[in-house]
Enzyme design. Structure first.
Site, PDB file in Angstrom:
ATOM      1  N   GLY A   1      -2.835  -3.736   3.552  1.00 57.92           N
ATOM      2  CA  GLY A   1      -2.056  -3.145   2.457  1.00 57.92           C
ATOM      3  C   GLY A   1      -1.314  -4.210   1.678  1.00 57.92           C
ATOM      4  N   ALA A   2      -2.000  -5.360   1.464  1.00 53.11           N
ATOM      5  CA  ALA A   2      -1.304  -6.538   0.908  1.00 53.11           C
ATOM      6  C   ALA A   2      -1.495  -6.720  -0.593  1.00 53.11           C
ATOM      7  CB  ALA A   2      -1.752  -7.793   1.658  1.00 53.11           C
TER       8      ALA A   2
ATOM      9  N   ARG B   1      -0.061  -5.059  -2.899  1.00 52.44           N
ATOM     10  CA  ARG B   1       1.198  -4.828  -3.644  1.00 52.44           C
ATOM     11  C   ARG B   1       2.340  -4.579  -2.662  1.00 52.44           C
ATOM     12  NH1 ARG B   1      -0.717   1.160  -5.114  1.00 52.44           N
ATOM     13  NH2 ARG B   1       0.502   2.260  -3.538  1.00 52.44           N
TER      14      ARG B   1
ATOM     15  N   SER C   1       9.165   2.377  10.329  1.00 53.04           N
ATOM     16  CA  SER C   1      10.118   2.881   9.333  1.00 53.04           C
ATOM     17  C   SER C   1      11.290   3.501  10.071  1.00 53.04           C
ATOM     18  CB  SER C   1       9.450   3.966   8.478  1.00 53.04           C
ATOM     19  OG  SER C   1      10.422   4.666   7.714  1.00 53.04           O
TER      20      SER C   1
ATOM     21  N   TYR D   1       4.491  11.476   8.798  1.00 53.38           N
ATOM     22  CA  TYR D   1       4.863  10.054   8.692  1.00 53.38           C
ATOM     23  C   TYR D   1       5.767   9.625   9.847  1.00 53.38           C
ATOM     24  CZ  TYR D   1       6.633   5.878   6.105  1.00 53.38           C
ATOM     25  OH  TYR D   1       6.980   4.617   5.692  1.00 53.38           O
TER      26      TYR D   1
ATOM     27  N   ALA E   1       3.714   9.354  12.965  1.00 48.53           N
ATOM     28  CA  ALA E   1       2.849   8.162  12.941  1.00 48.53           C
ATOM     29  C   ALA E   1       3.667   6.899  13.220  1.00 48.53           C
ATOM     30  CB  ALA E   1       2.139   8.055  11.587  1.00 48.53           C
ATOM     31  N   LYS E   2       4.840   6.807  12.598  1.00 44.13           N
ATOM     32  CA  LYS E   2       5.654   5.593  12.779  1.00 44.13           C
ATOM     33  C   LYS E   2       6.213   5.515  14.203  1.00 44.13           C
ATOM     34  CE  LYS E   2       5.363   3.695   8.640  1.00 44.13           C
ATOM     35  NZ  LYS E   2       4.429   2.560   8.469  1.00 44.13           N
TER      36      LYS E   2
HETATM   37  N1  LIG Z   1       8.979   1.242   0.714  1.00 47.97           N
HETATM   38  C1  LIG Z   1       9.753   1.693   1.687  1.00 47.97           C
HETATM   39  O1  LIG Z   1      10.890   2.103   1.472  1.00 47.97           O
HETATM   40  C2  LIG Z   1       9.269   1.678   3.110  1.00 47.97           C
HETATM   41  C3  LIG Z   1      10.186   2.019   4.115  1.00 47.97           C
HETATM   42  C4  LIG Z   1       9.786   1.997   5.432  1.00 47.97           C
HETATM   43  C5  LIG Z   1       8.487   1.652   5.753  1.00 47.97           C
HETATM   44  N2  LIG Z   1       7.609   1.339   4.771  1.00 47.97           N
HETATM   45  C6  LIG Z   1       6.250   0.983   5.178  1.00 47.97           C
HETATM   46  O2  LIG Z   1       5.923  -0.282   4.645  1.00 47.97           O
HETATM   47  C7  LIG Z   1       4.513  -0.362   4.466  1.00 47.97           C
HETATM   48  C8  LIG Z   1       4.216  -0.845   3.047  1.00 47.97           C
HETATM   49  O3  LIG Z   1       4.745   0.110   2.136  1.00 47.97           O
HETATM   50  P1  LIG Z   1       5.018  -0.179   0.587  1.00 47.97           P
HETATM   51  O4  LIG Z   1       6.325   0.418   0.283  1.00 47.97           O
HETATM   52  O5  LIG Z   1       4.746  -1.591   0.248  1.00 47.97           O
HETATM   53  O6  LIG Z   1       3.900   0.799  -0.025  1.00 47.97           O
HETATM   54  P2  LIG Z   1       2.940   0.655  -1.293  1.00 47.97           P
HETATM   55  O7  LIG Z   1       2.455   2.026  -1.545  1.00 47.97           O
HETATM   56  O8  LIG Z   1       3.586  -0.109  -2.381  1.00 47.97           O
HETATM   57  O9  LIG Z   1       1.741  -0.252  -0.714  1.00 47.97           O
HETATM   58  C9  LIG Z   1       0.898   0.198   0.306  1.00 47.97           C
HETATM   59  C10 LIG Z   1      -0.403  -0.579   0.236  1.00 47.97           C
HETATM   60  O10 LIG Z   1      -1.248  -0.099   1.302  1.00 47.97           O
HETATM   61  C11 LIG Z   1      -2.550   0.078   0.781  1.00 47.97           C
HETATM   62  N3  LIG Z   1      -3.288   1.079   1.570  1.00 47.97           N
HETATM   63  C12 LIG Z   1      -3.050   2.414   1.618  1.00 47.97           C
HETATM   64  N4  LIG Z   1      -3.956   3.009   2.407  1.00 47.97           N
HETATM   65  C13 LIG Z   1      -4.765   2.026   2.873  1.00 47.97           C
HETATM   66  C14 LIG Z   1      -5.900   2.030   3.727  1.00 47.97           C
HETATM   67  N5  LIG Z   1      -6.388   3.177   4.250  1.00 47.97           N
HETATM   68  N6  LIG Z   1      -6.506   0.855   3.992  1.00 47.97           N
HETATM   69  C15 LIG Z   1      -6.044  -0.301   3.456  1.00 47.97           C
HETATM   70  N7  LIG Z   1      -4.972  -0.367   2.639  1.00 47.97           N
HETATM   71  C16 LIG Z   1      -4.351   0.800   2.353  1.00 47.97           C
HETATM   72  C17 LIG Z   1      -2.331   0.546  -0.647  1.00 47.97           C
HETATM   73  O11 LIG Z   1      -3.507   0.388  -1.437  1.00 47.97           O
HETATM   74  C18 LIG Z   1      -1.168  -0.351  -1.080  1.00 47.97           C
HETATM   75  O12 LIG Z   1      -1.610  -1.579  -1.604  1.00 47.97           O
HETATM   76  C19 LIG Z   1       3.967   1.012   4.787  1.00 47.97           C
HETATM   77  O13 LIG Z   1       3.472   1.039   6.102  1.00 47.97           O
HETATM   78  C20 LIG Z   1       5.185   1.906   4.681  1.00 47.97           C
HETATM   79  O14 LIG Z   1       5.050   3.066   5.446  1.00 47.97           O
HETATM   80  C21 LIG Z   1       7.962   1.341   3.456  1.00 47.97           C
END
Ligand SMILES: NC(=O)c1ccc[n+]([C@@H]2O[C@H](COP(=O)([O-])OP(=O)(O)OC[C@H]3O[C@@H](n4cnc5c(N)ncnc54)[C@H](O)[C@@H]3O)[C@@H](O)[C@H]2O)c1
Length: 255
Positions: free
Chosen positions: A14-15, A17, A143, A155, A158-159
């Site tokens: 998920g890198a 963005r 999370s 969610y 899962a976490k």
């Molecule tokens: N943003 C927050 O506040 C927050 C808080 C707690 C945890 N998180 C966790 O941090 C992680 C990153 O989140 P983010 O905020 O950068 O989200 P985001 O939506 O900006 O980025 C997520 C990335 O994961 C990719 N992705 C989604 N499904 C995929 C799959 N099946 N295979 C490969 N890539 C996939 C997407 O294309 C995207 O590039 C996630 O696990 C999220 O649950 C985020």
């Protein structure tokens, strides 16, 4: 342990963005080679170009982390083209929020598939290289929602599952020099937070200001706040720290 003679290779899922892109940049700056894995390889190219411009060996991999064959192919390509993936960051994630009575089975399966099955498949594929090298680092992005959050039965389950898996990985892989830890971010400014603001029907800026007000350090998190914690866990100095979940949430302990 001694520093390796060739740079280590990290896979960040998920890198393309958000938090994952910040992790890729940070690990590249720390001297690692970086495989940028996301749903499609094209989406990861801008991050890869940036890394290469900074002198980092990098590769864009397209794979859905919940697809077993795609994961196997992506990890094999990483090993062939960059080197054995001895650092794995399970970061890919999606949200499909809804109160339980409105949550569809599809919403449940999609979230479990990416976060939990995805982390399982990626970890199982990469650990083989780590065990062979007698060194490895696995970091999974959990999370604070693992503690429970309205609209996130899928969610949060899962976490919480990821955190449990992390503790088991620490037991099974510790004897091979492999650590496994999790990071539980609070609210981090990314596209995922924009989606949350849309779901609650609040203008983004107002949502961010309201959330920041409730955070003890009075701000939203930034992707680099998480990257700093990941950099610590993947370093040689953290070799005695495993099976832990570090909350990086500005003082919040739950959502
Ligand atoms: N943003 C927050 O506040 C927050 C808080 C707690 C945890 N998180 C966790 O941090 C992680 C990153 O989140 P983010 O905020 O950068 O989200 P985001 O939506 O900006 O980025 C997520 C990335 O994961 C990719 N992705 C989604 N499904 C995929 C799959 N099946 N295979 C490969 N890539 C996939 C997407 O294309 C995207 O590039 C996630 O696990 C999220 O649950 C985020």
């Amino acid at each position: 342990m001694d520093e390796p003679t060739t740079p280590r290779t990290a896979v960040v899922t998920g890198a393309a963005r958000g938090i994952g892109a910040a992790l890729a940049r940070r690990l590249g700056a720390a001297g690692l080679q970086v495989a940028v894995l996301d749903l499609d390889a094209e989406a990861g190219e801008p991050v890869v170009s940036e890394l290469r411009d900074a002198g980092v060996r990098a590769l864009s991999l397209g794979a859905d982390v919940s697809d077993e064959d795609a994961v196997a192919a992506a990890v094999a390509r990483c090993a062939d083209e960059l080197g054995p993936p001895t650092v794995l960051v399970n970061n890919a994630g999606i949200i499909r929020d809804n109160l339980l009575f409105r949550m569809s089975t599809g919403d449940w399966d999609a979230v479990m598939g990416v976060h939990l099955r995805g982390a399982f498949l990626m970890t199982r594929a990469c650990q083989a290289f780590m065990v062979q090298e007698r060194w490895g680092r696995i970091v999974s992005v959990s999370s604070i929602s693992a503690q429970g959050n309205h609209g996130q039965a899928n969610y949060s389950a899962a976490k919480a599952g990821l955190e449990g898996m992390t503790r088991t990985l620490a037991l099974e892989l510790g004897p091979f020099g492999v650590t496994a830890n999790a990071i539980a971010p609070g609210y981090i400014e990314t596209d995922m937070i924009r989606q949350t603001a849309e779901r609650v029907g609040e203008p983004y800026d107002q949502f961010v200001a309201r959330i920041a007000e409730g955070v003890p350090v009075r701000r939203m998190g930034r992707p680099d706040d998480i990257a700093a914690a990941v950099e610590y866990f993947v370093g040689d100095d953290a070799g005695f720290v495993t099976g832990q979940t570090l909350v990086v949430a500005g003082g919040l302990t739950s959502a």
